[in-house]
Every structure is written in C-alpha cells, then in structure tokens.
Design a protein around this motif. Sequence first.
Motif, PDB file in Angstrom:
ATOM      1  N   GLU A 100       0.841  -1.198   0.000  1.00 43.13           N
ATOM      2  CA  GLU A 100       0.000   0.000   0.000  1.00 43.13           C
ATOM      3  C   GLU A 100       0.877   1.248   0.000  1.00 43.13           C
ATOM      4  OE1 GLU A 100      -1.642  -1.063   3.645  1.00 43.13           O
ATOM      5  OE2 GLU A 100      -3.129  -2.456   2.850  1.00 43.13           O
ATOM      6  N   TYR A 101       0.520   2.191  -0.840  1.00 43.77           N
ATOM      7  CA  TYR A 101       1.258   3.456  -0.894  1.00 43.77           C
ATOM      8  C   TYR A 101       0.279   4.554  -1.232  1.00 43.77           C
ATOM      9  CZ  TYR A 101       1.098   2.795  -5.949  1.00 43.77           C
ATOM     10  OH  TYR A 101       0.674   2.611  -7.244  1.00 43.77           O
ATOM     11  N   TYR A 102       0.697   5.785  -0.920  1.00 45.15           N
ATOM     12  CA  TYR A 102      -0.154   6.933  -1.199  1.00 45.15           C
ATOM     13  C   TYR A 102       0.186   7.522  -2.564  1.00 45.15           C
ATOM     14  CZ  TYR A 102      -2.242   7.106   3.410  1.00 45.15           C
ATOM     15  OH  TYR A 102      -2.965   6.815   4.526  1.00 45.15           O
ATOM     16  N   ASN A 103      -0.861   7.768  -3.320  1.00 46.43           N
ATOM     17  CA  ASN A 103      -0.755   8.508  -4.572  1.00 46.43           C
ATOM     18  C   ASN A 103      -1.586   9.767  -4.362  1.00 46.43           C
ATOM     19  OD1 ASN A 103      -0.625   9.542  -7.112  1.00 46.43           O
ATOM     20  ND2 ASN A 103      -1.463   7.758  -8.145  1.00 46.43           N
ATOM     21  N   GLY A 104      -0.908  10.824  -3.934  1.00 41.09           N
ATOM     22  CA  GLY A 104      -1.649  12.009  -3.501  1.00 41.09           C
ATOM     23  C   GLY A 104      -2.373  11.665  -2.216  1.00 41.09           C
ATOM     24  N   ALA A 105      -3.670  11.873  -2.202  1.00 44.44           N
ATOM     25  CA  ALA A 105      -4.467  11.577  -1.013  1.00 44.44           C
ATOM     26  C   ALA A 105      -5.049  10.174  -1.069  1.00 44.44           C
ATOM     27  CB  ALA A 105      -5.592  12.601  -0.874  1.00 44.44           C
ATOM     28  N   SER A 106      -4.830   9.473  -2.171  1.00 47.67           N
ATOM     29  CA  SER A 106      -5.427   8.152  -2.352  1.00 47.67           C
ATOM     30  C   SER A 106      -4.469   7.063  -1.901  1.00 47.67           C
ATOM     31  CB  SER A 106      -5.772   7.928  -3.834  1.00 47.67           C
ATOM     32  OG  SER A 106      -6.695   8.892  -4.281  1.00 47.67           O
ATOM     33  N   LEU A 107      -4.999   6.107  -1.135  1.00 47.61           N
ATOM     34  CA  LEU A 107      -4.218   4.941  -0.726  1.00 47.61           C
ATOM     35  C   LEU A 107      -4.413   3.858  -1.777  1.00 47.61           C
ATOM     36  CD1 LEU A 107      -2.426   3.727   1.491  1.00 47.61           C
ATOM     37  CD2 LEU A 107      -4.511   2.812   2.540  1.00 47.61           C
ATOM     38  N   ILE A 108      -3.318   3.437  -2.383  1.00 47.42           N
ATOM     39  CA  ILE A 108      -3.343   2.463  -3.471  1.00 47.42           C
ATOM     40  C   ILE A 108      -2.726   1.161  -2.985  1.00 47.42           C
ATOM     41  CG2 ILE A 108      -2.643   1.982  -5.842  1.00 47.42           C
ATOM     42  CD1 ILE A 108      -4.415   4.430  -5.597  1.00 47.42           C
ATOM     43  N   GLY A 109      -3.313   0.058  -3.392  1.00 47.54           N
ATOM     44  CA  GLY A 109      -2.744  -1.249  -3.093  1.00 47.54           C
ATOM     45  C   GLY A 109      -2.388  -1.981  -4.367  1.00 47.54           C
ATOM     46  N   MET A 110      -1.171  -2.476  -4.470  1.00 48.60           N
ATOM     47  CA  MET A 110      -0.738  -3.218  -5.655  1.00 48.60           C
ATOM     48  C   MET A 110       0.136  -4.386  -5.242  1.00 48.60           C
ATOM     49  SD  MET A 110       0.292  -0.435  -8.568  1.00 48.60           S
ATOM     50  CE  MET A 110       0.770  -1.800  -9.623  1.00 48.60           C
ATOM     51  N   PHE A 111       0.054  -5.454  -6.034  1.00 48.13           N
ATOM     52  CA  PHE A 111       0.930  -6.596  -5.802  1.00 48.13           C
ATOM     53  C   PHE A 111       2.244  -6.393  -6.547  1.00 48.13           C
ATOM     54  CE2 PHE A 111      -0.817  -9.930  -3.271  1.00 48.13           C
ATOM     55  CZ  PHE A 111      -2.188  -9.726  -3.289  1.00 48.13           C
ATOM     56  N   TYR A 112       3.314  -6.628  -5.841  1.00 51.64           N
ATOM     57  CA  TYR A 112       4.644  -6.553  -6.433  1.00 51.64           C
ATOM     58  C   TYR A 112       5.336  -7.904  -6.307  1.00 51.64           C
ATOM     59  CZ  TYR A 112       4.277  -1.473  -6.574  1.00 51.64           C
ATOM     60  OH  TYR A 112       3.887  -0.191  -6.848  1.00 51.64           O
ATOM     61  N   TRP A 113       6.227  -8.156  -7.258  1.00 54.45           N
ATOM     62  CA  TRP A 113       7.038  -9.364  -7.243  1.00 54.45           C
ATOM     63  C   TRP A 113       8.512  -8.997  -7.113  1.00 54.45           C
ATOM     64  CZ3 TRP A 113       5.422 -14.377  -7.259  1.00 54.45           C
ATOM     65  CH2 TRP A 113       4.092 -14.623  -7.617  1.00 54.45           C
ATOM     66  N   GLY A 114       9.243  -9.856  -6.410  1.00 49.03           N
ATOM     67  CA  GLY A 114      10.682  -9.723  -6.413  1.00 49.03           C
ATOM     68  C   GLY A 114      11.264 -10.429  -7.624  1.00 49.03           C
ATOM     69  N   GLY A 115      12.574 -10.272  -7.808  1.00 47.14           N
ATOM     70  CA  GLY A 115      13.238 -10.861  -8.967  1.00 47.14           C
ATOM     71  C   GLY A 115      13.651 -12.309  -8.781  1.00 47.14           C
ATOM     72  N   GLY A 116      13.554 -12.820  -7.555  1.00 48.94           N
ATOM     73  CA  GLY A 116      13.871 -14.217  -7.310  1.00 48.94           C
ATOM     74  C   GLY A 116      15.274 -14.431  -6.782  1.00 48.94           C
ATOM     75  N   THR A 117      15.431 -15.533  -6.057  1.00 44.91           N
ATOM     76  CA  THR A 117      16.747 -15.948  -5.578  1.00 44.91           C
ATOM     77  C   THR A 117      16.881 -17.456  -5.797  1.00 44.91           C
ATOM     78  OG1 THR A 117      18.287 -15.880  -3.698  1.00 44.91           O
ATOM     79  CG2 THR A 117      15.979 -16.292  -3.166  1.00 44.91           C
ATOM     80  N   GLN A 118      18.031 -17.866  -6.289  1.00 46.95           N
ATOM     81  CA  GLN A 118      18.245 -19.268  -6.639  1.00 46.95           C
ATOM     82  C   GLN A 118      18.626 -20.079  -5.407  1.00 46.95           C
ATOM     83  OE1 GLN A 118      18.141 -20.981  -9.804  1.00 46.95           O
ATOM     84  NE2 GLN A 118      18.346 -22.756  -8.455  1.00 46.95           N
ATOM     85  N   VAL A 119      17.943 -21.202  -5.235  1.00 48.92           N
ATOM     86  CA  VAL A 119      18.301 -22.177  -4.206  1.00 48.92           C
ATOM     87  C   VAL A 119      18.654 -23.478  -4.908  1.00 48.92           C
ATOM     88  CG1 VAL A 119      17.453 -23.571  -2.290  1.00 48.92           C
ATOM     89  CG2 VAL A 119      16.872 -21.130  -2.420  1.00 48.92           C
ATOM     90  N   THR A 120      19.842 -23.985  -4.626  1.00 46.17           N
ATOM     91  CA  THR A 120      20.290 -25.244  -5.214  1.00 46.17           C
ATOM     92  C   THR A 120      20.649 -26.210  -4.099  1.00 46.17           C
ATOM     93  OG1 THR A 120      21.176 -24.095  -7.154  1.00 46.17           O
ATOM     94  CG2 THR A 120      21.950 -26.343  -6.764  1.00 46.17           C
TER      95      THR A 120
END
Length: 123
Positions: A100-120
Amino acid sequence: QVQLVESGGGLVQPGGSLRLSCAASGRIAGIGEMGWYRRTPGNERELVGTITRDGTPNYSDSWKGRFTISRDNAKNTMYLQMNNLKPEDTAVYYCNADVEYYNGASLIGMFYWGGGTQVTVSL
C-alpha cells in the motif's frame, strides 16, 4: 517506487537449511498479505505459502512441516526458513506482496514481485 528484493539463496547440501528474506523498500504505507512462490526447472511458478498482515502463515500442503514463513512488519521483511532441504527443492524462489502506498491523497494497493533468488540443493 516500491521494490521487493529476495536474498539468502545459494548452494546447500541435502538435509541442510536456508533462510530466505524478502525486503520491501520505497514509499510504503503498509503491506498486506505476502507470499513465497517457487519455480523449478521446466515448471510453472507454484505457491509455497502466504502470511497475513498480522503474521498468520498458510502453507501449501507440500511444504508443511519443513518450511516456516514469518515476517517483521517494522522492517517490511518476510522470511522463509527452509529445513531438511531436498534436491527437489532446487528452484528459484520468489516473493510477492500486497503493498500500500499513497498517490496524492489516495491509498493504493498493488501486488509486487521480487526478482527471485536461486536455491540449489546438491552434494
């Protein structure tokens, strides 16, 4: 802008443990549900588990007992503790988050993804 960055991946022997982190940064007002996913070679991304804002985790059946999800809201960070790792756990692990972040006076919710991490997991 909001960024999610995973860390903590690497090479580990079967039976070993790793702790992954997913850190959110930027002009964040709050973070709702967060989740861990993974993609094994040749397969689609699959859900490992999620955690609610108040810290309640939910796991896909395949990883109950070996994986533990937690979060630190003060640090905007989620963790994935993986124990008794098996070669089939080899994958790229991703996190996502309902940020959640503010865009002016509006609270916006968006899904974000990370770039990933390799597990071997290998001898």
